[in-house]
Design an enzyme around this catalytic site. Sequence first.
Site, PDB file in Angstrom:
ATOM      1  N   CYS A  44      -7.657   2.829  -5.062  1.00  0.00           N
ATOM      2  CA  CYS A  44      -6.779   3.719  -5.823  1.00  0.00           C
ATOM      3  C   CYS A  44      -7.487   4.568  -6.895  1.00  0.00           C
ATOM      4  CB  CYS A  44      -5.590   2.967  -6.396  1.00  0.00           C
ATOM      5  SG  CYS A  44      -5.825   1.218  -6.655  1.00  0.00           S
TER       6      CYS A  44
ATOM      7  N   ASP B 119      -5.661   2.245   3.735  1.00  0.00           N
ATOM      8  CA  ASP B 119      -5.055   2.518   2.446  1.00  0.00           C
ATOM      9  C   ASP B 119      -4.583   3.967   2.361  1.00  0.00           C
ATOM     10  OD1 ASP B 119      -4.267   1.763  -0.024  1.00  0.00           O
ATOM     11  OD2 ASP B 119      -6.280   1.482  -0.850  1.00  0.00           O
TER      12      ASP B 119
ATOM     13  N   HIS C 153       1.263   3.286  -3.604  1.00  0.00           N
ATOM     14  CA  HIS C 153       0.180   2.641  -2.841  1.00  0.00           C
ATOM     15  C   HIS C 153       0.812   2.149  -1.559  1.00  0.00           C
ATOM     16  CE1 HIS C 153      -2.204   1.716  -6.649  1.00  0.00           C
ATOM     17  NE2 HIS C 153      -0.987   1.880  -7.133  1.00  0.00           N
TER      18      HIS C 153
ATOM     19  N   ARG D 133     -14.394  -7.923  -2.412  1.00  0.00           N
ATOM     20  CA  ARG D 133     -13.766  -8.797  -3.400  1.00  0.00           C
ATOM     21  C   ARG D 133     -14.386 -10.173  -3.314  1.00  0.00           C
ATOM     22  NH1 ARG D 133      -7.336  -7.292  -2.476  1.00  0.00           N
ATOM     23  NH2 ARG D 133      -7.590  -5.050  -2.789  1.00  0.00           N
TER      24      ARG D 133
ATOM     25  N   HIS E  91      -2.535   6.692  -0.733  1.00  0.00           N
ATOM     26  CA  HIS E  91      -1.835   6.865  -1.998  1.00  0.00           C
ATOM     27  C   HIS E  91      -1.066   8.165  -1.943  1.00  0.00           C
ATOM     28  CE1 HIS E  91      -4.891   3.862  -2.920  1.00  0.00           C
ATOM     29  NE2 HIS E  91      -3.949   3.367  -3.692  1.00  0.00           N
TER      30      HIS E  91
ATOM     31  N   LYS F  92       8.072  -3.029  -5.469  1.00  0.00           N
ATOM     32  CA  LYS F  92       7.346  -2.951  -4.197  1.00  0.00           C
ATOM     33  C   LYS F  92       8.171  -3.498  -3.044  1.00  0.00           C
ATOM     34  CE  LYS F  92       5.172  -7.433  -4.670  1.00  0.00           C
ATOM     35  NZ  LYS F  92       4.009  -8.259  -4.441  1.00  0.00           N
TER      36      LYS F  92
ATOM     37  N   GLN G  67      -9.320  -1.570   4.081  1.00  0.00           N
ATOM     38  CA  GLN G  67      -7.888  -1.373   3.947  1.00  0.00           C
ATOM     39  C   GLN G  67      -7.495  -0.071   4.619  1.00  0.00           C
ATOM     40  OE1 GLN G  67      -7.716  -1.574  -0.424  1.00  0.00           O
ATOM     41  NE2 GLN G  67      -6.329  -3.290  -0.166  1.00  0.00           N
TER      42      GLN G  67
END
Length: 656
Positions: free
Chosen positions: A357, A406, A534, A386, A408, A488, A404
């Site tokens: 992000c 991912d 997200h 991570r 945004h 969420k 991910q």
Amino acid sequence: MVAVRLPDGSSQQLPDGASSADLAAKIGSRLAKEAVVAEVNGKIVDLTLPLSEGDTVRILTKKDSEALEVLRHSCAHLMADAILRIFPNAQLTIGPVVEDGFYYDIYLPEGKITQEDFPKIEAEMANIVKGNHPFLRCAATFDEANEHYARYRAIDGGHNKFKTEIIQDIKDRGENLTFYKHGEFIDLCRGPHVPHTGWLKNVKLTKVSGSYWRADAAREQLIRVYGTAFFTKEELDDYLKFLEEAKRRDHRVLGEQLELFMMEDVAPGFPFFLPKGAILWNTLADYMKGIVRRSGYVEVKTPLIMSEQLWHTSGHYDNYLENMFFTKLKLRDEKDPSKILDNVAEERPMAVKPMNCPGHALVFKHRLRSHRELPFRIAELGLVHRRELSGVRHGLFRVQAFTQDDAHLFCMPSQIEEEIMRLMDFFKEMYSAFGLDDFRVELSTRPAKSIGSDAVWNEAERALKMSLEARNMAYQLNPGDGAFYGPKIDFHIRDSLKRSWQCGTIQLDFSMPERFGCNYVGTDGAKHTPVMIHRACFGSVERFLGILIEHYAGAFPLWLSPIQAVVIPVSDKFLGYAESIYLKLSGAGLRTEINRKDDRLGYKIREASLQKIPYAIVVGEKEVESSTINVRSRDEGELGAMSLDAFVDGLKDWRK
RNA sequence: GCUGCUGUAGCUCAGUGGUAGAGCGCGUCCUUGGUAAGGACGAGGUCAAGGGUUCAAAUCCCUUCAGCAGCUCCA
């Protein structure tokens, strides 16, 4: 006489002191036989509990999930009894019911309980079951608790400090003490229980592990013995079969057998994708990218390593430090180049990104944005790292580096609803491509500690609810379970074994755009802060792949199969013809292999079958003469001879 | 991170203080085959790493690393 009400609204007259068992008997002999416990005024209680005037009573049988929990809890007592007979020094602590069974945490001053002890314990349990000992509820005063029950082994002559501690807690809460007794065994317990031990025939010990008293590592180490139980033998057998099946599908085992990925000691938690696994990974990535491109996103690539400073801005440094990897500098000593200086402080320390992000916020900020550009959708198959505690790594499910899928979405609050609906359609399409049509959705709303104005939160939660309803999506509401920065929606998909996996997530964020100073010029000419959404659909490509391996048990649909067809010559004499077929199939775009080994046909068929390859193409004398191929399908068996063109034309869904 | 268990050939595993083993896989040869295992021979190991005990360690002890199960954590 007392009058009690039944769930259907009718009422029954019973003599004073009558219990739910009496009620069941009055209603019918069959119900009396099947009754396990009763729900009286919404509380689950023993059948033997006397009823009072005006009580609402529901008799529970094996069909009710609450009854199964009672059965399992009774099994915990049964197991504890058996363990105390075999290990007289054992001290009981707590024995609750868990999702698919029960456990009992046991303190053993010395020695241990292992799986090898299970047959012995189970045999003892079976003995106790045969006794049909009724479960008796015994109320006690606190003064009695140690004295009156001292003679029973369950609380170790009153010296079991764990039970003593629990008794003190109950006293502090001002509640009453109850014990349950069956045969010679007695244990502190709130209840309720099944009528007698004869109900506990279908029980099985499953595993043993360590635990701590009160889950505190500083306290005593306990032994946790797990078991499971069902009302019928069929249900127990089905469950044990399910466990077997899950084991058979373990993606770590299939990953080895099908040569999909490997792990190396030098890179714990960082999978190596082997050629076939890389095909799967890339197929997933390509499929995702295709949908992203058709759905109004722009794709970006952001750096893996960025300044620590960025993570201060995003807030990750404060909240996520322990899970991040940081770079270290090493230098050679200027005077003595053979000397290496370790851990040199960098002027600008760098960090490996754990999330995408902040990078995407920077992309948004790259230049001034107009409201006309919103919603601005940025996607990236972003590789994040991570750190994970050593004990939690698990195949592809829990790794230290993963990608991910991912994205945004920067938008105005008024656009949230539309964007969420688009995302639902997007997620649905993605999951159904893998036959994962069974999923459930959870909506988590504002927690106590949160940022952002009431107006924005209310609008956002309303928008999420509206979109869910507009898409006829049933959802479970988790009030107060949202992130501090926004509400969420989580997607939990069910695989072919009905196991639930959290994959997709859609999170609204009112914090990050602010922190990064993201804004756009509105119709009024003034600058406004956008809302950031997200979202990830697979979650992690690696983990999703692991789920798919288990979902399909390694037998992937044609479009995903790393090798889609293998050409098998009946003998070396037909290698030339096999080569020509192989080249034609590869040329048509089918991922094809050729088996050149000097083995018998049966053996090579077996190999193709073990590798779960969708099609085995057999060629021998007959095929050469008629210019055909002989096709054997993994799923449909032998399809017989056909022309190569007919085979290719007949392939369905082999590309997505 | 915690507790317990485990680490021996590419894989699955046997080997309780005295010469390193099996099956599968791999290679060579024989065989030239028709839909789930044809046969023979052969190569292949710093017994996870480091330290200790011992005349002698894969084997016993300690440390570290990794894996497995569970817990805890994360979501």
